[in-house]
Structures are given as C-alpha cells and as structure tokens.
Design a protein around this motif. Structure first.
Motif, PDB file in Angstrom:
ATOM      1  N   CYS A 182       0.830  -1.207   0.000  1.00 52.51           N
ATOM      2  CA  CYS A 182       0.000   0.000   0.000  1.00 52.51           C
ATOM      3  C   CYS A 182       0.863   1.254   0.000  1.00 52.51           C
ATOM      4  O   CYS A 182       0.557   2.219  -0.698  1.00 52.51           O
ATOM      5  N   LEU A 239       2.102   1.708  -3.418  1.00 52.15           N
ATOM      6  CA  LEU A 239       1.085   2.113  -4.384  1.00 52.15           C
ATOM      7  C   LEU A 239       0.645   3.549  -4.201  1.00 52.15           C
ATOM      8  O   LEU A 239      -0.018   4.104  -5.072  1.00 52.15           O
ATOM      9  N   ALA A 240       0.991   4.151  -3.059  1.00 50.37           N
ATOM     10  CA  ALA A 240       0.566   5.529  -2.837  1.00 50.37           C
ATOM     11  C   ALA A 240       1.171   6.467  -3.876  1.00 50.37           C
ATOM     12  O   ALA A 240       0.562   7.460  -4.250  1.00 50.37           O
ATOM     13  N   VAL A 300       1.730   5.579  -7.003  1.00 48.78           N
ATOM     14  CA  VAL A 300       1.032   5.339  -8.270  1.00 48.78           C
ATOM     15  C   VAL A 300      -0.246   6.163  -8.319  1.00 48.78           C
ATOM     16  O   VAL A 300      -0.596   6.750  -9.337  1.00 48.78           O
ATOM     17  N   PHE A 301      -0.961   6.208  -7.160  1.00 54.86           N
ATOM     18  CA  PHE A 301      -2.208   6.961  -7.159  1.00 54.86           C
ATOM     19  C   PHE A 301      -1.966   8.452  -7.210  1.00 54.86           C
ATOM     20  O   PHE A 301      -2.897   9.217  -7.493  1.00 54.86           O
ATOM     21  N   ALA A 302      -0.757   8.898  -6.937  1.00 53.77           N
ATOM     22  CA  ALA A 302      -0.454  10.322  -7.024  1.00 53.77           C
ATOM     23  C   ALA A 302       0.121  10.699  -8.372  1.00 53.77           C
ATOM     24  O   ALA A 302       0.444  11.857  -8.595  1.00 53.77           O
ATOM     25  N   GLY A 303       0.269   9.732  -9.260  1.00 53.73           N
ATOM     26  CA  GLY A 303       0.770  10.051 -10.589  1.00 53.73           C
ATOM     27  C   GLY A 303       2.233   9.762 -10.804  1.00 53.73           C
ATOM     28  O   GLY A 303       2.756   9.990 -11.893  1.00 53.73           O
ATOM     29  N   PHE A 315       5.812   3.485  -8.995  1.00 59.26           N
ATOM     30  CA  PHE A 315       5.662   2.581  -7.864  1.00 59.26           C
ATOM     31  C   PHE A 315       6.849   2.768  -6.924  1.00 59.26           C
ATOM     32  O   PHE A 315       7.968   2.962  -7.370  1.00 59.26           O
TER      33      PHE A 315
END
Lengths: 115, 319
Positions: free
Chosen positions: B230, B233-234, B236-239, B242
């Motif tokens: 997790c 992945l934080a 990845v979710f911010a653009g 990884f």
C-alpha cells in the motif's frame, strides 16, 4: 588500510572460504558439513564487510551462518529421533521384547479428536 | 573400504586442481583487462526521462551516477536505502514473497493437527504399546491438571529471562536505524527472531507454545506485506512511479519518509515470518517429552543392539 594489508587479508579470507567449502563436501559426518557451511558463510560475510558493504555482510552472516545452520541441525536431530523410533518399533514387534511389552494402552481423552 | 577412500582422494585432488586452474586463469585475465571505472560517461540511467539532465561529466561509473543523482531523484537519506526501497522497491517486494513462499511450504509439510505430543503412543498393534513415561516436574512440584513437563536447567532460564529484552531491543534498533547505520529490515528481523530460540532453550516446547501462536504470527506477517504494497502504491495513485519516496515529516531533527515505512514493514514481516518458521521446525522435533527416562532409554539401547543397523538409512555416528 594500506595496500598490502588489504591484499593479505583478502587472500586469507578467500582461502578460508574455499577450504571450508571443500570441507563441507568431503566431510565424514553430516554435522561437520553443516558447521563447515556456517564457516563458509561467515568468511564470505567478512569479505563483504571488507569490500565496504556492511548491509550485505550482516545479512549474509545472520542468514547463512546462523539461521540456515539452525534449521539444518533441527532437521538432523529429527532424523536421529525418527531412526531411534523406528528401531524401537521393530524391537518391540520382534520376539526379543517380551519383557518390555505391557498391556496398558494409552488413554485417549476427548480433546484428542479436536484439530 | 580401500577402494572407496581411494576414489574419494582422487575426487578431492581433481576438484582442487580444477579450482586452482580456473582461479589462476581467471586472475590472469582479470589483471590484463580494462578497469571498471575508466572515467567515460555511462548512459545506463537513461531509463529515466532525460539523460541530458545529469551532470555526470566527471562520473566514475554507474555507482557514482547513482550517488550524485540520488538527492535529486529520491531525496532519501541513504544511498543504499534509496536503491533498495525506491529505485528497486519491486525487487524488495519479491524478496518478501520468497519468505512467504518458504513459510507456506513449511506449513504444508510440518503443520500439526493438534497440540498434543505424539511421541507418547508407539506401535500400531493393539495392546503392544510402551507405557507412558514419567517426566520430572517443571518448577519442582507444581503439576497442572495432570500434565508434567521436563525441567530445563535453571541457568538457561535465568539467562533467557535477562537476555530476552536486550535481544528484542537490539534487533529492533537495527531495523529502525536502517537509514543511518548498517542494517535495515531484513537483518534486524532475523536478529529479533532469535527470541524464539531463547524461549525454546530455556522453557522447552511447552513454554514456546504458551508464548507464541504461529497462526497469529503468520497473519501479522501477511498484514505487514500488504502495508508495504500500500505504501508503494501511494505513489502510483499520485501520478508517480511505484515505490515513490515522499517525505511527509521534515522538522529540523525528525524526518519521516515512505522508505522508512517500507523498511519497518519489511522488518516486521521478516521477524514474524522467521519466528513462525522456527516454531514450526521446533514443534516437529517434539523431543520435550522424548527419550531419556530410564525405561525408555533402556528399551532404546536394547533396540539399537538388536536391530541390524544396515537396514536403516542413517548411521547414528554419521549424524
């Protein structure tokens, strides 16, 4: 550290690693092989620290020299225990053990059926 | 067995000769070849966006480039740290999976159905079983509901009582200070998993079963792995990529970044996993109530003398 000291230390460590690895293959008893593997791991860990990589050195010593040696020794003890149990079973089933057999079975209580 | 020892000697000499020849030839070739750091510009970090951004005119190989550009790309405290958890965070995740796989395999082989010592019942024929053996009371006198335990020496118990907190503190010191000093998650995790051995040596298998629960350890190890994923992945979710390193607390003295969180997750993962592994292996031994009562050892000695030793696979002297 001066140049020649580094060379001498490196030579001794590598010779020690190769010698203990050869001992691990050609030893008579299994437990000697296991201890020789521990020595090999320790020598290589020392070499890693001398090459200025202390993280890898600590990892090599802790895993190769401590943990894997412990697992091997536990497995060897279990083999010895299984062999002793097999011998006892055969002895009790044969005709030599009439004085050692008893007629009292082991009591099984209810908690034996649970998983 | 003269022939066998001769074959072994020949084998030894041949292997030594092969190693010597390969070593000498390799050393001669290495001495004659070009050095690794020759001062020219290397372009391997072009897998990131733009090689023209690098000021690597005086770089001395790949390692120098990583050291110089470390601050610009990851803002991590330590170069080894940033390579392990940011540049190569995916590889570290794979290493954690190795441990999970090893423990799953060990569970498949060694998992016991109950918590009972199965060394009591011997023999399958009806009526011909060994009597249950008498063992010495644990703590000299206190029996608990009919169960008696083998007593371990007092010196082991005292030393374990003193050393357990020091071992845990030392192991977790190495985990938490992975950024500043040598160590990190893997190394500190293995060191803190030594408490299982201390408890086993001091209090036996019964003490080990009371202290640890392998199912709970396995679950918490999995939760640590999910936490690592997790945090990775934080980014990845911010653009970003990884395992991106984001610094979220940066006072003058205190600094917390995502690489440290991943390091702690790996440390907990390794500690719980290796504790679980050692507990399963030690439970398979199951010699806490094993042979060395007088009756049992007498029977074992008679059995050892009567049974033909060559029928069995291992000789006792070998082990």
């Amino acid at each position: 550290m001066s140049g020649t000291l580094v060379t001498v230390l490196n030579t001794f460590v590598i010779i020690g690693a190769v010698a203990s690895a050869i001992t691990a293959v050609h030893a008579e008893r299994l437990i000697s092989s296991v201890l020789a593997l521990a020595a090999t791991g320790s020598f290589i860990g020392l070499e890693f620290i001398m090459l200025q990589a202390p993280d890898v050195g600590i990892a090599e010593v802790s895993v190769g020299a401590i943990l894997s040696t412990i697992l091997y020794i536990i497995a060897l003890r279990k083999c010895r225990e299984v062999e002793r149990q097999m011998k006892t079973d055969e002895y009790l089933k044969s005709d030599l053990a009439d004085s050692d057999k008893t007629q009292t079975p082991v009591k099984k209580d209810a908690s034996d059926k649970k998983d | 067995m003269n022939r066998k020892t001769r074959i072994r000697k020949i084998e030894l000499f041949v292997s030594l000769a092969v190693i010597l020849i390969i070593g000498v030839v390799g050393a001669a070739r290495m001495a004659g070849s070009a050095p690794t750091y020759d001062g020219s510009r290397t372009d391997v970090v072009g897998l990131y966006e733009n090689p023209a951004n690098y000021d690597t005119a005086d770089a001395d190989g790949v390692s120098d480039i990583i050291v110089k550009e470390n601050n610009q790309y990851t803002a991590a405290l330590n170069t080894v740290y940033s390579v392990t958890f940011n540049f190569r965070g995916y590889d570290t995740l794979g290493e954690s999976f190795i441990l999970v796989g090893a423990i799953a395999g060990t569970m498949a082989i060694l998992r016991k159905k109950g918590n009972k010592a199965s060394a009591q019942a011997v023999g399958t024929d009806a009526g011909t079983v060994v009597k249950p053996m008498k063992v010495v009371d644990y703590r000299g006198g206190a029996k608990k509901k009919g169960k008696t335990y083998r007593q371990k020496p007092v010196i082991m118990q005292s030393c374990a009582n003193i050393l357990l907190p020091f071992t845990l503190v030392y192991g977790w010191y190495i985990v938490l200070h992975g950024a500043m000093s040598p160590g990190g998650g893997f190394q500190g995790g293995v060191i803190s998993a030594g408490i299982v051995l201390l408890v086993y040596l001091a209090f036996g298998l019964t003490g080990l079963r009371k202290t640890f629960h392998p199912g709970f350890l396995h679950s918490s190890e999995t939760i640590a792995e999910i936490f690592y994923i997790c945090v990775g992945l934080a980014g990845v979710f911010a653009g970003m990529n990884f395992c991106f390193n984001f610094v979220f607390i940066n006072n003058g003295t205190f600094r917390e970044e995502s690489a440290m969180l991943m390091n702690d997750a790996v440390g907990y993962h390794v500690c719980a996993g290796i504790c679980c592994l050692l507990i399963m292996m030690l439970e398979a031994l199951d010699i806490d109530m094993g042979a060395s009562d007088e009756e049992e050892s007498g029977i074992a000695k008679k059995a050892a003398l009567s049974v033909n030793a060559q029928e069995l696979t291992y000789r006792e002297a070998d082990i």
